[in-house]
Motif scaffolding. Sequence first.
Motif, PDB file in Angstrom:
ATOM      1  N   ARG A  23       0.866  -1.183   0.000  1.00  0.00           N
ATOM      2  CA  ARG A  23       0.000   0.000   0.000  1.00  0.00           C
ATOM      3  C   ARG A  23       0.900   1.231   0.000  1.00  0.00           C
ATOM      4  O   ARG A  23       2.084   1.130   0.335  1.00  0.00           O
ATOM      5  CB  ARG A  23      -0.930  -0.020   1.210  1.00  0.00           C
ATOM      6  CG  ARG A  23      -0.202  -0.133   2.516  1.00  0.00           C
ATOM      7  CD  ARG A  23      -1.141  -0.289   3.707  1.00  0.00           C
ATOM      8  NE  ARG A  23      -0.354  -0.215   4.936  1.00  0.00           N
ATOM      9  CZ  ARG A  23      -0.004   0.914   5.519  1.00  0.00           C
ATOM     10  NH1 ARG A  23      -0.355   2.076   5.017  1.00  0.00           N
ATOM     11  NH2 ARG A  23       0.714   0.905   6.622  1.00  0.00           N
ATOM     12  N   PHE A  82      -8.105   3.398  -1.088  1.00  0.00           N
ATOM     13  CA  PHE A  82      -9.091   3.372  -0.006  1.00  0.00           C
ATOM     14  C   PHE A  82      -8.395   3.901   1.239  1.00  0.00           C
ATOM     15  O   PHE A  82      -7.342   3.393   1.619  1.00  0.00           O
ATOM     16  CB  PHE A  82      -9.549   1.923   0.225  1.00  0.00           C
ATOM     17  CG  PHE A  82     -10.626   1.773   1.277  1.00  0.00           C
ATOM     18  CD1 PHE A  82     -11.932   1.478   0.926  1.00  0.00           C
ATOM     19  CD2 PHE A  82     -10.324   1.908   2.641  1.00  0.00           C
ATOM     20  CE1 PHE A  82     -12.925   1.333   1.892  1.00  0.00           C
ATOM     21  CE2 PHE A  82     -11.314   1.772   3.615  1.00  0.00           C
ATOM     22  CZ  PHE A  82     -12.624   1.483   3.236  1.00  0.00           C
ATOM     23  N   GLN A  83      -8.983   4.903   1.852  1.00  0.00           N
ATOM     24  CA  GLN A  83      -8.392   5.382   3.097  1.00  0.00           C
ATOM     25  C   GLN A  83      -9.281   5.031   4.276  1.00  0.00           C
ATOM     26  O   GLN A  83     -10.481   5.318   4.285  1.00  0.00           O
ATOM     27  CB  GLN A  83      -8.152   6.888   3.075  1.00  0.00           C
ATOM     28  CG  GLN A  83      -7.475   7.292   4.392  1.00  0.00           C
ATOM     29  CD  GLN A  83      -7.001   8.713   4.424  1.00  0.00           C
ATOM     30  OE1 GLN A  83      -7.640   9.590   3.884  1.00  0.00           O
ATOM     31  NE2 GLN A  83      -5.877   8.929   5.083  1.00  0.00           N
ATOM     32  N   CYS A  84      -8.654   4.421   5.273  1.00  0.00           N
ATOM     33  CA  CYS A  84      -9.372   4.060   6.493  1.00  0.00           C
ATOM     34  C   CYS A  84      -9.393   5.267   7.421  1.00  0.00           C
ATOM     35  O   CYS A  84      -8.362   5.863   7.704  1.00  0.00           O
ATOM     36  CB  CYS A  84      -8.679   2.881   7.176  1.00  0.00           C
ATOM     37  SG  CYS A  84      -9.449   2.463   8.753  1.00  0.00           S
ATOM     38  N   ARG A  89      -4.565   4.420   7.363  1.00  0.00           N
ATOM     39  CA  ARG A  89      -3.751   3.818   6.307  1.00  0.00           C
ATOM     40  C   ARG A  89      -4.484   3.929   4.973  1.00  0.00           C
ATOM     41  O   ARG A  89      -5.718   3.978   4.941  1.00  0.00           O
ATOM     42  CB  ARG A  89      -3.483   2.342   6.628  1.00  0.00           C
ATOM     43  CG  ARG A  89      -2.509   2.161   7.778  1.00  0.00           C
ATOM     44  CD  ARG A  89      -2.255   0.706   8.055  1.00  0.00           C
ATOM     45  NE  ARG A  89      -3.479   0.019   8.497  1.00  0.00           N
ATOM     46  CZ  ARG A  89      -3.543  -1.282   8.759  1.00  0.00           C
ATOM     47  NH1 ARG A  89      -2.470  -2.039   8.617  1.00  0.00           N
ATOM     48  NH2 ARG A  89      -4.676  -1.825   9.166  1.00  0.00           N
ATOM     49  N   PHE A  91      -4.994   2.031   1.303  1.00  0.00           N
ATOM     50  CA  PHE A  91      -4.859   0.725   0.667  1.00  0.00           C
ATOM     51  C   PHE A  91      -5.075   0.852  -0.835  1.00  0.00           C
ATOM     52  O   PHE A  91      -5.777   1.749  -1.294  1.00  0.00           O
ATOM     53  CB  PHE A  91      -5.900  -0.246   1.237  1.00  0.00           C
ATOM     54  CG  PHE A  91      -5.743  -0.479   2.720  1.00  0.00           C
ATOM     55  CD1 PHE A  91      -4.957  -1.520   3.191  1.00  0.00           C
ATOM     56  CD2 PHE A  91      -6.365   0.361   3.636  1.00  0.00           C
ATOM     57  CE1 PHE A  91      -4.801  -1.726   4.554  1.00  0.00           C
ATOM     58  CE2 PHE A  91      -6.212   0.166   5.005  1.00  0.00           C
ATOM     59  CZ  PHE A  91      -5.431  -0.881   5.468  1.00  0.00           C
ATOM     60  N   THR A 120     -13.813   2.284   6.553  1.00  0.00           N
ATOM     61  CA  THR A 120     -13.082   1.566   7.593  1.00  0.00           C
ATOM     62  C   THR A 120     -12.509   0.288   6.994  1.00  0.00           C
ATOM     63  O   THR A 120     -13.223  -0.450   6.315  1.00  0.00           O
ATOM     64  CB  THR A 120     -14.035   1.204   8.751  1.00  0.00           C
ATOM     65  OG1 THR A 120     -14.927   2.285   8.973  1.00  0.00           O
ATOM     66  CG2 THR A 120     -13.260   0.943  10.020  1.00  0.00           C
ATOM     67  N   CYS A 121     -11.223   0.040   7.221  1.00  0.00           N
ATOM     68  CA  CYS A 121     -10.569  -1.147   6.669  1.00  0.00           C
ATOM     69  C   CYS A 121     -10.989  -2.402   7.443  1.00  0.00           C
ATOM     70  O   CYS A 121     -11.607  -2.320   8.511  1.00  0.00           O
ATOM     71  CB  CYS A 121      -9.053  -0.988   6.689  1.00  0.00           C
ATOM     72  SG  CYS A 121      -8.295  -1.208   8.309  1.00  0.00           S
ATOM     73  N   THR A 123      -9.301  -4.569   9.145  1.00  0.00           N
ATOM     74  CA  THR A 123      -8.712  -4.687  10.492  1.00  0.00           C
ATOM     75  C   THR A 123      -9.495  -3.832  11.494  1.00  0.00           C
ATOM     76  O   THR A 123      -9.787  -4.285  12.598  1.00  0.00           O
ATOM     77  CB  THR A 123      -7.243  -4.212  10.477  1.00  0.00           C
ATOM     78  OG1 THR A 123      -6.567  -4.874   9.413  1.00  0.00           O
ATOM     79  CG2 THR A 123      -6.546  -4.503  11.786  1.00  0.00           C
TER      80      THR A 123
END
Length: 126
Positions: A23, A82-84, A89, A91, A120-121, A123
């Motif tokens: 990432r 994709f931002q969490c 982070r 991705f 939201t990712c 994890t």
Amino acid sequence: MNPNSRKTKQRDAVSAVLERAERPLSVGEVLEAASKQIEGLGVATVYRAVNALLEDGWIEAVEIPGEAVRYERSDKGHHHHFQCDKCERVFDIAGCVDSIRKLVPPKFRVKDHAVTFYGTCATCTG
Ligand SMILES: [Zn+2]
Ligand SMILES: [Zn+2]
């Protein structure tokens, strides 16, 4: 050890981190990861190494408005991000959608596009 080989080692550590990254990483994240391999690595050194890799065209900047610039290898091909909003982070999201081009009015010429998903990712979702 002579200063030049130390410099080379630091640059190598920075490129290794970006080579392995799945990432886009900010300078802070590169520093954190590369510090595990090289003691006493400083943020200025990481900036210099990153700028050298940018000039070589080996990495490119991922710019998300309001965010620290992140970097990724240039050879990844077209993809999105994709931002969490919990861990912050970013991705990679593989692929694209053809229909995105159909949003553009006739006679407008598109050179490129960037799409960022926010949420939201896995994890952080748990
Ligand atoms: Zn997250
Ligand atoms: Zn696309």
